[in-house]
Design an enzyme around this catalytic site. Structure first.
Site, PDB file in Angstrom:
ATOM      1  N   ALA A  63       0.792  -1.243   0.000  1.00 24.04           N
ATOM      2  CA  ALA A  63       0.000   0.000   0.000  1.00 24.04           C
ATOM      3  C   ALA A  63       0.818   1.285   0.000  1.00 24.04           C
ATOM      4  O   ALA A  63       0.233   2.361   0.050  1.00 24.04           O
ATOM      5  CB  ALA A  63      -0.906  -0.001   1.236  1.00 24.04           C
ATOM      6  N   SER A  64       2.145   1.197  -0.044  1.00 27.15           N
ATOM      7  CA  SER A  64       2.915   2.411   0.233  1.00 27.15           C
ATOM      8  C   SER A  64       3.365   3.174  -0.994  1.00 27.15           C
ATOM      9  O   SER A  64       3.879   4.292  -0.876  1.00 27.15           O
ATOM     10  CB  SER A  64       4.147   2.041   1.070  1.00 27.15           C
ATOM     11  OG  SER A  64       4.892   1.040   0.397  1.00 27.15           O
ATOM     12  N   GLY A  73       3.099   3.457  -5.723  1.00 29.28           N
ATOM     13  CA  GLY A  73       2.570   2.974  -6.997  1.00 29.28           C
ATOM     14  C   GLY A  73       1.078   2.697  -6.969  1.00 29.28           C
ATOM     15  O   GLY A  73       0.283   3.460  -6.407  1.00 29.28           O
ATOM     16  N   GLU A  76       8.773  -1.121   4.294  1.00 20.82           N
ATOM     17  CA  GLU A  76       9.518   0.109   4.063  1.00 20.82           C
ATOM     18  C   GLU A  76      10.528   0.342   5.177  1.00 20.82           C
ATOM     19  O   GLU A  76      10.431  -0.251   6.250  1.00 20.82           O
ATOM     20  CB  GLU A  76       8.550   1.300   3.973  1.00 20.82           C
ATOM     21  CG  GLU A  76       7.523   1.192   2.855  1.00 20.82           C
ATOM     22  CD  GLU A  76       8.126   1.277   1.458  1.00 20.82           C
ATOM     23  OE1 GLU A  76       9.293   1.717   1.326  1.00 20.82           O
ATOM     24  OE2 GLU A  76       7.435   0.893   0.500  1.00 20.82           O
ATOM     25  N   ALA A  81       4.902  -8.929   4.139  1.00 20.90           N
ATOM     26  CA  ALA A  81       3.554  -9.458   3.846  1.00 20.90           C
ATOM     27  C   ALA A  81       3.575 -10.966   3.607  1.00 20.90           C
ATOM     28  O   ALA A  81       2.549 -11.637   3.756  1.00 20.90           O
ATOM     29  CB  ALA A  81       2.980  -8.756   2.613  1.00 20.90           C
ATOM     30  N   TYR A 123       8.620  -8.984 -20.960  1.00 27.87           N
ATOM     31  CA  TYR A 123       7.530  -8.951 -19.976  1.00 27.87           C
ATOM     32  C   TYR A 123       6.596 -10.158 -20.111  1.00 27.87           C
ATOM     33  O   TYR A 123       6.747 -11.155 -19.420  1.00 27.87           O
ATOM     34  CB  TYR A 123       6.744  -7.620 -20.016  1.00 27.87           C
ATOM     35  CG  TYR A 123       6.029  -7.438 -18.714  1.00 27.87           C
ATOM     36  CD1 TYR A 123       6.569  -6.657 -17.698  1.00 27.87           C
ATOM     37  CD2 TYR A 123       4.846  -8.129 -18.437  1.00 27.87           C
ATOM     38  CE1 TYR A 123       5.949  -6.554 -16.458  1.00 27.87           C
ATOM     39  CE2 TYR A 123       4.218  -8.037 -17.204  1.00 27.87           C
ATOM     40  CZ  TYR A 123       4.774  -7.242 -16.227  1.00 27.87           C
ATOM     41  OH  TYR A 123       4.167  -7.158 -14.998  1.00 27.87           O
ATOM     42  N   LYS A 138       2.706 -13.805 -13.763  1.00 31.32           N
ATOM     43  CA  LYS A 138       1.367 -13.214 -13.939  1.00 31.32           C
ATOM     44  C   LYS A 138       0.361 -14.271 -14.436  1.00 31.32           C
ATOM     45  O   LYS A 138      -0.823 -14.200 -14.119  1.00 31.32           O
ATOM     46  CB  LYS A 138       1.425 -12.016 -14.890  1.00 31.32           C
ATOM     47  CG  LYS A 138       2.255 -10.846 -14.360  1.00 31.32           C
ATOM     48  CD  LYS A 138       1.708 -10.275 -13.058  1.00 31.32           C
ATOM     49  CE  LYS A 138       2.444  -9.027 -12.611  1.00 31.32           C
ATOM     50  NZ  LYS A 138       2.004  -8.552 -11.291  1.00 31.32           N
TER      51      LYS A 138
HETATM   52  P1  NAD Z   1       5.687  -0.406  -6.362  1.00 26.53           P
HETATM   53  O1  NAD Z   1       7.132  -0.743  -6.368  1.00 26.53           O
HETATM   54  O2  NAD Z   1       5.315   1.030  -6.528  1.00 26.53           O
HETATM   55  O3  NAD Z   1       4.994  -0.891  -4.972  1.00 26.53           O
HETATM   56  C1  NAD Z   1       5.244  -2.155  -4.450  1.00 26.53           C
HETATM   57  C2  NAD Z   1       4.600  -2.267  -3.083  1.00 26.53           C
HETATM   58  O4  NAD Z   1       4.889  -3.583  -2.573  1.00 26.53           O
HETATM   59  C3  NAD Z   1       5.148  -1.276  -2.027  1.00 26.53           C
HETATM   60  O5  NAD Z   1       4.094  -0.836  -1.208  1.00 26.53           O
HETATM   61  C4  NAD Z   1       6.109  -2.146  -1.195  1.00 26.53           C
HETATM   62  O6  NAD Z   1       6.311  -1.702   0.146  1.00 26.53           O
HETATM   63  C5  NAD Z   1       5.332  -3.454  -1.228  1.00 26.53           C
HETATM   64  N1  NAD Z   1       6.163  -4.606  -0.880  1.00 26.53           N
HETATM   65  C6  NAD Z   1       7.257  -5.101  -1.502  1.00 26.53           C
HETATM   66  N2  NAD Z   1       7.704  -6.194  -0.857  1.00 26.53           N
HETATM   67  C7  NAD Z   1       6.884  -6.401   0.209  1.00 26.53           C
HETATM   68  C8  NAD Z   1       6.835  -7.351   1.254  1.00 26.53           C
HETATM   69  N3  NAD Z   1       7.706  -8.356   1.347  1.00 26.53           N
HETATM   70  N4  NAD Z   1       5.871  -7.204   2.193  1.00 26.53           N
HETATM   71  C9  NAD Z   1       4.962  -6.184   2.142  1.00 26.53           C
HETATM   72  N5  NAD Z   1       4.940  -5.286   1.142  1.00 26.53           N
HETATM   73  C10 NAD Z   1       5.905  -5.382   0.192  1.00 26.53           C
HETATM   74  O7  NAD Z   1       4.997  -1.352  -7.441  1.00 26.53           O
HETATM   75  P2  NAD Z   1       3.850  -1.158  -8.540  1.00 26.53           P
HETATM   76  O8  NAD Z   1       4.481  -0.870  -9.835  1.00 26.53           O
HETATM   77  O9  NAD Z   1       2.756  -0.300  -8.023  1.00 26.53           O
HETATM   78  O10 NAD Z   1       3.326  -2.673  -8.651  1.00 26.53           O
HETATM   79  C11 NAD Z   1       2.212  -3.163  -7.955  1.00 26.53           C
HETATM   80  C12 NAD Z   1       1.540  -4.219  -8.797  1.00 26.53           C
HETATM   81  O11 NAD Z   1       1.044  -3.617 -10.003  1.00 26.53           O
HETATM   82  C13 NAD Z   1       2.475  -5.353  -9.241  1.00 26.53           C
HETATM   83  O12 NAD Z   1       1.768  -6.567  -9.245  1.00 26.53           O
HETATM   84  C14 NAD Z   1       2.824  -4.966 -10.671  1.00 26.53           C
HETATM   85  O13 NAD Z   1       3.202  -6.055 -11.469  1.00 26.53           O
HETATM   86  C15 NAD Z   1       1.490  -4.379 -11.115  1.00 26.53           C
HETATM   87  N6  NAD Z   1       1.560  -3.511 -12.321  1.00 26.53           N
HETATM   88  C16 NAD Z   1       2.478  -2.512 -12.404  1.00 26.53           C
HETATM   89  C17 NAD Z   1       2.533  -1.743 -13.568  1.00 26.53           C
HETATM   90  C18 NAD Z   1       3.531  -0.624 -13.722  1.00 26.53           C
HETATM   91  O14 NAD Z   1       3.709  -0.116 -14.835  1.00 26.53           O
HETATM   92  N7  NAD Z   1       4.169  -0.192 -12.662  1.00 26.53           N
HETATM   93  C19 NAD Z   1       1.635  -2.000 -14.627  1.00 26.53           C
HETATM   94  C20 NAD Z   1       0.679  -2.990 -14.483  1.00 26.53           C
HETATM   95  C21 NAD Z   1       0.659  -3.762 -13.312  1.00 26.53           C
END
Ligand code: NAD
Length: 395
Positions: free
Chosen positions: A49-50, A52, A75, A112, A235, A244
């Protein structure tokens, strides 16, 4: 302490607390400028939740749907001498703003994947909220400690079958380069599935169900990406793509177990996040995509995507609209034929000399800096700051 961005390839090792507050507020303002979401889920758990997509989901749930939210993330907390990570500052900013608005918000910092975290979160949910109506699974992690086997799995971003030579952008030097990516071993594929596939999502849902923490008619959504032919080898057909596929398989299993239309996969658009900037070739693809989508007035970031997810799918009286494979498609605009034709044309033509003319690398970089709280005009970066930002103990 004074803070400047310190970039090392695709990460920034510093984060500015006031800038992270500005980033969260920018997203809150967007959501609060929109109509309140009718029939929004009122008790929402966001895992990852922190930053993206997870942070944006939490902001939409809380400020767009007036939901009580519980957030889980991993974090670094700040000390007097050491900065916290951006996600910590984002979460502290979110929680302070939510509480000011009279909204329930609790945040759990830790792993998590662990059983302990699942137990802690579930017990607070049982105590404070009773049950959860929506679980968002948005973890993007490089590793996972499997508590059942005591084994560490590491995810990789590699092609499968044969090595790949692809165009890319060296973001430090602002140069177009050709990179060679070695093919993954089958062990690496397996590890990536263990980290980024659906296993942990399913464990969360099962353990919460066992504790009676899921409401009648609860729903859950996990995020995925497909992307075009240009990024397919790294990808969709690479190690992360296999994970995925496993996520989609898990959604089908959850639907069998808990009832049809309980678990959803949302295919989101490519955006700038800490996770996406680590994927080879993706920063170049995103820079070109931003230019093409901005020119047509259809650019979206995390918050616009997540507002659309809630408004058009999760809060729609008809429920989510699905493609033939049963997935929500928020990448519809990105994947439009005219967009992809233009992106491909530019991808083939772009050179170091034409980066600014043919792509929106400036926009990419601006968003990258924003992730760490830099580049907000309203923030005084010459002011001394306190690196310790308070995030209340959820218990
Ligand atoms: P991000 O790096 O911004 O956020 C990742 C989150 O996961 C953070 O809150 C982090 O603290 C948390 N996290 C990581 N390891 C953890 C752990 N062990 N325990 C608890 N929390 C943990 O990532 P994002 O890009 O927002 O990706 C989130 C999802 O969206 C992923 O499944 C990604 O594949 C998907 N996605 C991303 C995109 C893109 O372009 N960024 C596009 C489509 C889908």
């Amino acid at each position: 302490m004074f803070i400047k961005p310190r970039i090392r390839s695709f990460v920034c090792t510093t984060a500015h607390p006031d800038g992270c507050v500005a980033h969260v507020r920018q997203q809150m303002r967007y959501v609060m400028s929109k109509p309140l979401l009718p029939s929004a889920p009122q008790r929402v758990l966001v895992i990852g939740a922190s930053s993206g997509y997870g942070l944006a989901s939490r902001i939409v749930a809380a400020f767009g749907g007036r939901a009580s939210t519980v957030g889980v993330f991993f974090e670094r907390e700040g000390t007097k001498k050491k900065l916290a990570s951006a996600g910590w500052y984002n979460s502290a900013a979110f929680e302070a703003a939510a509480i000011k608005e009279g909204l329930y918000a609790k945040s759990f910092n830790g792993d998590a994947f662990s059983e302990e975290m699942k137990k802690r979160v579930t017990s607070i949910i049982r105590r404070d909220l009773g049950q959860i109506d929506l679980i968002v699974y948005s973890v993007a992690s490089p590793r996972r400690l499997d508590p059942a086997r005591g084994k560490i799995y590491k995810s990789t971003l590699k092609p499968i079958g044969s090595s790949l030579v692809t165009k890319s952008i060296c973001t430090d030097k602002k140069e177009i380069e050709s990179v060679t990516l070695e093919a993954a071993t089958w062990e690496e594929v397996f590890h990536t599935i263990k980290v980024m596939g659906g296993e942990d999502w399913k464990i969360w849902i099962s353990s919460m169900a066992d504790a009676g923490a899921l409401s009648e008619g609860f729903r859950t959504v996990a995020y995925s990406y497909l992307g075009p032919g240009l990024t397919r080898a790294i990808y969709a057909q690479g190690t992360i793509g296999r994970a995925k596929i496993d996520l989609e398989r898990t959604a089908r299993e959850l639907n069998k177990q808990f009832g049809d239309r309980t678990a959803f996969i949302s295919i989101n658009k490519a955006v700038v996040t800490q996770a996406s900037s680590a994927i080879p070739a993706v920063p170049l693809y995103i820079s070109i995509l931003f230019k093409v989508m901005k020119e047509r007035g259809i650019h979206e970031g995390c918050i616009e995507q997540m507002y659309r997810l809630f408004r058009d799918h999760l809060c729609s009286p008809r429920g989510p609209r699905l493609d033939t494979e049963g997935r929500i498609r928020l990448d519809d605009l990105e994947m439009r034929e005219d967009i992809q034709t233009e992106v491909t044309k530019i991808w083939r033509a772009i050179t170091t000399d034409t980066i600014d003319k043919l792509s929106d690398f400036k926009g990419y970089q601006k968003e990258f800096y924003h992730l760490f709280g830099f580049g907000f005009p309203e923030v005084d970066y010459s002011k001394e700051i306190n690196p310790v930002h308070y995030l209340p103990d959820p218990t």
